[in-house]
Write a protein that holds these residues in place. Structure first.
Motif, mmCIF file in Angstrom:
data_model
loop_
_atom_site.group_PDB
_atom_site.id
_atom_site.type_symbol
_atom_site.label_atom_id
_atom_site.label_comp_id
_atom_site.label_asym_id
_atom_site.label_seq_id
_atom_site.Cartn_x
_atom_site.Cartn_y
_atom_site.Cartn_z
ATOM 1 N N ALA A 20 15.119 -3.723 -22.815
ATOM 2 C CA ALA A 20 16.194 -4.703 -22.956
ATOM 3 C C ALA A 20 15.627 -5.985 -23.538
ATOM 4 O O ALA A 20 14.410 -6.199 -23.548
ATOM 5 C CB ALA A 20 16.823 -4.974 -21.595
ATOM 6 N N ASN A 21 16.516 -6.852 -24.001
ATOM 7 C CA ASN A 21 16.117 -8.135 -24.584
ATOM 8 C C ASN A 21 15.947 -9.230 -23.538
ATOM 9 O O ASN A 21 15.400 -10.289 -23.849
ATOM 10 C CB ASN A 21 17.137 -8.582 -25.632
ATOM 11 N N SER A 22 16.440 -9.010 -22.333
ATOM 12 C CA SER A 22 16.333 -10.014 -21.272
ATOM 13 C C SER A 22 16.407 -9.328 -19.912
ATOM 14 O O SER A 22 16.798 -8.157 -19.808
ATOM 15 C CB SER A 22 17.469 -11.043 -21.380
ATOM 16 N N ARG A 23 16.069 -10.085 -18.882
ATOM 17 C CA ARG A 23 16.167 -9.561 -17.512
ATOM 18 C C ARG A 23 17.616 -9.225 -17.177
ATOM 19 O O ARG A 23 17.896 -8.215 -16.546
ATOM 20 C CB ARG A 23 15.678 -10.614 -16.523
ATOM 21 N N GLU A 24 18.514 -10.108 -17.593
ATOM 22 C CA GLU A 24 19.938 -9.911 -17.320
ATOM 23 C C GLU A 24 20.453 -8.628 -17.968
ATOM 24 O O GLU A 24 21.200 -7.865 -17.367
ATOM 25 C CB GLU A 24 20.759 -11.117 -17.810
ATOM 26 N N GLU A 25 20.049 -8.408 -19.207
ATOM 27 C CA GLU A 25 20.471 -7.196 -19.912
ATOM 28 C C GLU A 25 19.887 -5.956 -19.244
ATOM 29 O O GLU A 25 20.578 -4.941 -19.095
ATOM 30 C CB GLU A 25 20.034 -7.250 -21.377
ATOM 31 N N ALA A 26 18.635 -6.026 -18.817
ATOM 32 C CA ALA A 26 18.005 -4.889 -18.146
ATOM 33 C C ALA A 26 18.760 -4.545 -16.872
ATOM 34 O O ALA A 26 19.070 -3.378 -16.612
ATOM 35 C CB ALA A 26 16.551 -5.215 -17.823
ATOM 36 N N GLU A 27 19.080 -5.567 -16.083
ATOM 37 C CA GLU A 27 19.817 -5.331 -14.840
ATOM 38 C C GLU A 27 21.207 -4.772 -15.132
ATOM 39 O O GLU A 27 21.658 -3.846 -14.458
ATOM 40 C CB GLU A 27 19.921 -6.636 -14.050
ATOM 41 N N GLN A 28 21.868 -5.319 -16.138
ATOM 42 C CA GLN A 28 23.213 -4.848 -16.491
ATOM 43 C C GLN A 28 23.194 -3.388 -16.941
ATOM 44 O O GLN A 28 24.068 -2.604 -16.573
ATOM 45 C CB GLN A 28 23.834 -5.737 -17.581
ATOM 46 N N LYS A 29 22.195 -3.018 -17.721
ATOM 47 C CA LYS A 29 22.084 -1.623 -18.177
ATOM 48 C C LYS A 29 21.927 -0.671 -16.994
ATOM 49 O O LYS A 29 22.566 0.375 -16.934
ATOM 50 C CB LYS A 29 20.890 -1.460 -19.127
ATOM 51 N N ILE A 30 21.055 -1.042 -16.045
ATOM 52 C CA ILE A 30 20.832 -0.194 -14.880
ATOM 53 C C ILE A 30 22.070 -0.142 -13.996
ATOM 54 O O ILE A 30 22.457 0.920 -13.494
ATOM 55 C CB ILE A 30 19.596 -0.666 -14.083
ATOM 56 N N LYS A 31 22.740 -1.277 -13.810
ATOM 57 C CA LYS A 31 23.978 -1.299 -13.012
ATOM 58 C C LYS A 31 25.029 -0.383 -13.627
ATOM 59 O O LYS A 31 25.727 0.348 -12.908
ATOM 60 C CB LYS A 31 24.537 -2.718 -12.914
ATOM 61 N N GLU A 32 25.142 -0.407 -14.938
ATOM 62 C CA GLU A 32 26.124 0.437 -15.624
ATOM 63 C C GLU A 32 25.768 1.911 -15.466
ATOM 64 O O GLU A 32 26.635 2.749 -15.190
ATOM 65 C CB GLU A 32 26.182 0.056 -17.105
ATOM 66 N N ARG A 33 24.506 2.259 -15.610
ATOM 67 C CA ARG A 33 24.082 3.655 -15.423
ATOM 68 C C ARG A 33 24.326 4.112 -13.986
ATOM 69 O O ARG A 33 24.746 5.243 -13.751
ATOM 70 C CB ARG A 33 22.601 3.814 -15.791
ATOM 71 N N TYR A 34 24.059 3.217 -13.031
ATOM 72 C CA TYR A 34 24.300 3.538 -11.618
ATOM 73 C C TYR A 34 25.794 3.730 -11.357
ATOM 74 O O TYR A 34 26.205 4.694 -10.703
ATOM 75 C CB TYR A 34 23.732 2.413 -10.745
ATOM 76 N N LYS A 35 26.595 2.832 -11.886
ATOM 77 C CA LYS A 35 28.058 2.912 -11.725
ATOM 78 C C LYS A 35 28.610 4.214 -12.311
ATOM 79 O O LYS A 35 29.512 4.829 -11.755
ATOM 80 C CB LYS A 35 28.705 1.709 -12.411
ATOM 81 N N ASN A 36 28.059 4.637 -13.433
ATOM 82 C CA ASN A 36 28.496 5.874 -14.091
ATOM 83 C C ASN A 36 27.861 7.124 -13.480
ATOM 84 O O ASN A 36 28.038 8.223 -14.001
ATOM 85 C CB ASN A 36 28.170 5.820 -15.585
ATOM 86 N N GLU A 37 27.098 6.941 -12.401
ATOM 87 C CA GLU A 37 26.425 8.025 -11.683
ATOM 88 C C GLU A 37 25.387 8.752 -12.532
ATOM 89 O O GLU A 37 25.096 9.919 -12.317
ATOM 90 C CB GLU A 37 27.447 8.999 -11.087
ATOM 91 N N ASP A 38 24.822 8.037 -13.512
ATOM 92 C CA ASP A 38 23.685 8.576 -14.262
ATOM 93 C C ASP A 38 22.412 8.429 -13.429
ATOM 94 O O ASP A 38 21.433 9.130 -13.663
ATOM 95 C CB ASP A 38 23.507 7.825 -15.589
ATOM 96 N N ILE A 39 22.447 7.492 -12.492
ATOM 97 C CA ILE A 39 21.344 7.281 -11.550
ATOM 98 C C ILE A 39 21.894 7.529 -10.155
ATOM 99 O O ILE A 39 22.853 6.879 -9.741
ATOM 100 C CB ILE A 39 20.809 5.844 -11.634
ATOM 101 N N ILE A 40 21.306 8.498 -9.466
ATOM 102 C CA ILE A 40 21.748 8.825 -8.107
ATOM 103 C C ILE A 40 20.515 8.852 -7.203
ATOM 104 O O ILE A 40 19.552 9.564 -7.481
ATOM 105 C CB ILE A 40 22.468 10.193 -8.070
#
Length: 65
Positions: A20-40
């Protein structure tokens, strides 16, 4: 005799690398993957269990009723 309400909290934890380009973007990407159940998280990600007394209530015995 007393009655107790006990809270049980299990902690699961996983570390994931993301580009990611920033800490915020990195966290947002992971939150989105978690929300979409790509990360369980599962039992393999177990870290700790905590027990905490929430409430204590005294029970009346037969003579006090």
């Amino acid at each position: 005799m007393k009655k107790y309400l006990v809270e049980i909290t299990e902690t699961l934890q996983k570390q994931i690398t993301v580009s990611a380009n920033s800490r915020e973007e990195a966290e947002q990407k992971i939150k989105e993957r978690y929300k979409n159940e790509d990360i369980i998280l599962n039992e393999n990600d177990y870290v700790d269990t905590d027990f905490h007394i929430i409430k204590e209530t005294r029970l009346m015995n037969h003579d006090e009723r």
